[in-house]
Design a protein around this motif. Structure first.
Motif, PDB file in Angstrom:
ATOM      1  N   SER A 237       0.826  -1.209   0.000  1.00  0.00           N
ATOM      2  CA  SER A 237       0.000   0.000   0.000  1.00  0.00           C
ATOM      3  C   SER A 237       0.860   1.258   0.000  1.00  0.00           C
ATOM      4  O   SER A 237       0.458   2.277  -0.540  1.00  0.00           O
ATOM      5  N   ALA A 238       2.046   1.190   0.602  1.00  0.00           N
ATOM      6  CA  ALA A 238       2.941   2.346   0.593  1.00  0.00           C
ATOM      7  C   ALA A 238       3.405   2.638  -0.834  1.00  0.00           C
ATOM      8  O   ALA A 238       3.500   3.797  -1.233  1.00  0.00           O
ATOM      9  N   GLU A 239       3.682   1.576  -1.608  1.00  0.00           N
ATOM     10  CA  GLU A 239       4.085   1.760  -2.999  1.00  0.00           C
ATOM     11  C   GLU A 239       2.947   2.366  -3.804  1.00  0.00           C
ATOM     12  O   GLU A 239       3.153   3.277  -4.596  1.00  0.00           O
ATOM     13  N   PHE A 240       1.737   1.865  -3.586  1.00  0.00           N
ATOM     14  CA  PHE A 240       0.569   2.384  -4.294  1.00  0.00           C
ATOM     15  C   PHE A 240       0.362   3.846  -3.934  1.00  0.00           C
ATOM     16  O   PHE A 240       0.108   4.663  -4.801  1.00  0.00           O
ATOM     17  N   SER A 241       0.486   4.167  -2.679  1.00  0.00           N
ATOM     18  CA  SER A 241       0.307   5.541  -2.227  1.00  0.00           C
ATOM     19  C   SER A 241       1.357   6.455  -2.860  1.00  0.00           C
ATOM     20  O   SER A 241       1.042   7.565  -3.278  1.00  0.00           O
ATOM     21  N   PHE A 242       2.591   5.987  -2.934  1.00  0.00           N
ATOM     22  CA  PHE A 242       3.657   6.766  -3.546  1.00  0.00           C
ATOM     23  C   PHE A 242       3.366   7.000  -5.026  1.00  0.00           C
ATOM     24  O   PHE A 242       3.500   8.117  -5.524  1.00  0.00           O
ATOM     25  N   GLU A 243       2.956   5.941  -5.724  1.00  0.00           N
ATOM     26  CA  GLU A 243       2.636   6.074  -7.148  1.00  0.00           C
ATOM     27  C   GLU A 243       1.460   7.015  -7.362  1.00  0.00           C
ATOM     28  O   GLU A 243       1.467   7.819  -8.296  1.00  0.00           O
ATOM     29  N   LYS A 244       0.474   6.930  -6.500  1.00  0.00           N
ATOM     30  CA  LYS A 244      -0.694   7.800  -6.609  1.00  0.00           C
ATOM     31  C   LYS A 244      -0.287   9.262  -6.396  1.00  0.00           C
ATOM     32  O   LYS A 244      -0.732  10.149  -7.123  1.00  0.00           O
ATOM     33  N   MET A 245       0.576   9.500  -5.412  1.00  0.00           N
ATOM     34  CA  MET A 245       1.053  10.851  -5.135  1.00  0.00           C
ATOM     35  C   MET A 245       1.859  11.387  -6.328  1.00  0.00           C
ATOM     36  O   MET A 245       1.660  12.529  -6.755  1.00  0.00           O
ATOM     37  N   CYS A 246       2.730  10.556  -6.886  1.00  0.00           N
ATOM     38  CA  CYS A 246       3.531  10.974  -8.049  1.00  0.00           C
ATOM     39  C   CYS A 246       2.630  11.297  -9.234  1.00  0.00           C
ATOM     40  O   CYS A 246       2.848  12.307  -9.926  1.00  0.00           O
ATOM     41  N   SER A 247       1.628  10.478  -9.460  1.00  0.00           N
ATOM     42  CA  SER A 247       0.703  10.713 -10.572  1.00  0.00           C
ATOM     43  C   SER A 247      -0.076  12.009 -10.377  1.00  0.00           C
ATOM     44  O   SER A 247      -0.287  12.765 -11.331  1.00  0.00           O
ATOM     45  N   ALA A 248      -0.501  12.251  -9.150  1.00  0.00           N
ATOM     46  CA  ALA A 248      -1.261  13.473  -8.862  1.00  0.00           C
ATOM     47  C   ALA A 248      -0.409  14.715  -9.109  1.00  0.00           C
ATOM     48  O   ALA A 248      -0.867  15.684  -9.721  1.00  0.00           O
ATOM     49  N   ILE A 249       0.832  14.685  -8.663  1.00  0.00           N
ATOM     50  CA  ILE A 249       1.730  15.828  -8.864  1.00  0.00           C
ATOM     51  C   ILE A 249       2.058  15.994 -10.342  1.00  0.00           C
ATOM     52  O   ILE A 249       2.081  17.112 -10.862  1.00  0.00           O
ATOM     53  N   ALA A 250       2.267  14.889 -11.050  1.00  0.00           N
ATOM     54  CA  ALA A 250       2.588  14.957 -12.479  1.00  0.00           C
ATOM     55  C   ALA A 250       1.436  15.546 -13.299  1.00  0.00           C
ATOM     56  O   ALA A 250       1.659  16.136 -14.353  1.00  0.00           O
ATOM     57  N   ALA A 251       0.212  15.405 -12.798  1.00  0.00           N
ATOM     58  CA  ALA A 251      -0.954  15.918 -13.524  1.00  0.00           C
ATOM     59  C   ALA A 251      -1.248  17.390 -13.224  1.00  0.00           C
ATOM     60  O   ALA A 251      -2.097  17.998 -13.875  1.00  0.00           O
ATOM     61  N   MET A 252      -0.553  17.965 -12.264  1.00  0.00           N
ATOM     62  CA  MET A 252      -0.819  19.357 -11.874  1.00  0.00           C
ATOM     63  C   MET A 252      -0.277  20.334 -12.907  1.00  0.00           C
ATOM     64  O   MET A 252       0.781  20.122 -13.496  1.00  0.00           O
ATOM     65  N   SER A 253      -1.007  21.410 -13.090  1.00  0.00           N
ATOM     66  CA  SER A 253      -0.552  22.493 -13.963  1.00  0.00           C
ATOM     67  C   SER A 253       0.469  23.344 -13.207  1.00  0.00           C
ATOM     68  O   SER A 253       0.602  23.234 -11.977  1.00  0.00           O
ATOM     69  N   LYS A 254       1.154  24.188 -13.931  1.00  0.00           N
ATOM     70  CA  LYS A 254       2.149  25.062 -13.304  1.00  0.00           C
ATOM     71  C   LYS A 254       1.527  25.931 -12.208  1.00  0.00           C
ATOM     72  O   LYS A 254       2.069  25.995 -11.101  1.00  0.00           O
ATOM     73  N   PRO A 255       0.378  26.586 -12.459  1.00  0.00           N
ATOM     74  CA  PRO A 255      -0.224  27.386 -11.383  1.00  0.00           C
ATOM     75  C   PRO A 255      -0.612  26.555 -10.150  1.00  0.00           C
ATOM     76  O   PRO A 255      -0.473  27.026  -9.023  1.00  0.00           O
ATOM     77  N   GLU A 256      -1.049  25.322 -10.374  1.00  0.00           N
ATOM     78  CA  GLU A 256      -1.405  24.458  -9.238  1.00  0.00           C
ATOM     79  C   GLU A 256      -0.172  24.127  -8.402  1.00  0.00           C
ATOM     80  O   GLU A 256      -0.219  24.179  -7.171  1.00  0.00           O
TER      81      GLU A 256
END
Length: 67
Positions: free
Chosen positions: A2-21
């Motif tokens: 679950s820690a790996e999944f959480s890390f991947e989810k966090m990375c994906s969320a940050i990668a999807a953010m726009s510059k202003p976000e």
């Protein structure tokens, strides 16, 4: 696992953010470490660099929180 999944989810969320976000998150970062960036400085960086800084801050914050 679950820690790996959480890390991947966090990375994906940050990668999807726009510059202003990402800039908004960095300027209002609420974690155990203090970030001291000006909006002007952050605006000069490209979005990939900003995402890297945010990811590093989040990971560092989680490590400090876990200690």
């Amino acid at each position: 696992m679950s820690a790996e999944f959480s890390f991947e989810k966090m990375c994906s969320a940050i990668a999807a953010m726009s510059k202003p976000e990402v800039i908004g998150r960095l300027l209002n970062f609420d974690g155990p470490i203090k970030l001291d960036f000006t909006r002007d400085y952050l605006e000069k960086l490209n979005v990939d660099r900003l995402r890297h800084i945010l990811l590093a801050a989040v990971i560092t914050g989680q490590r400090k929180h876990a200690s």
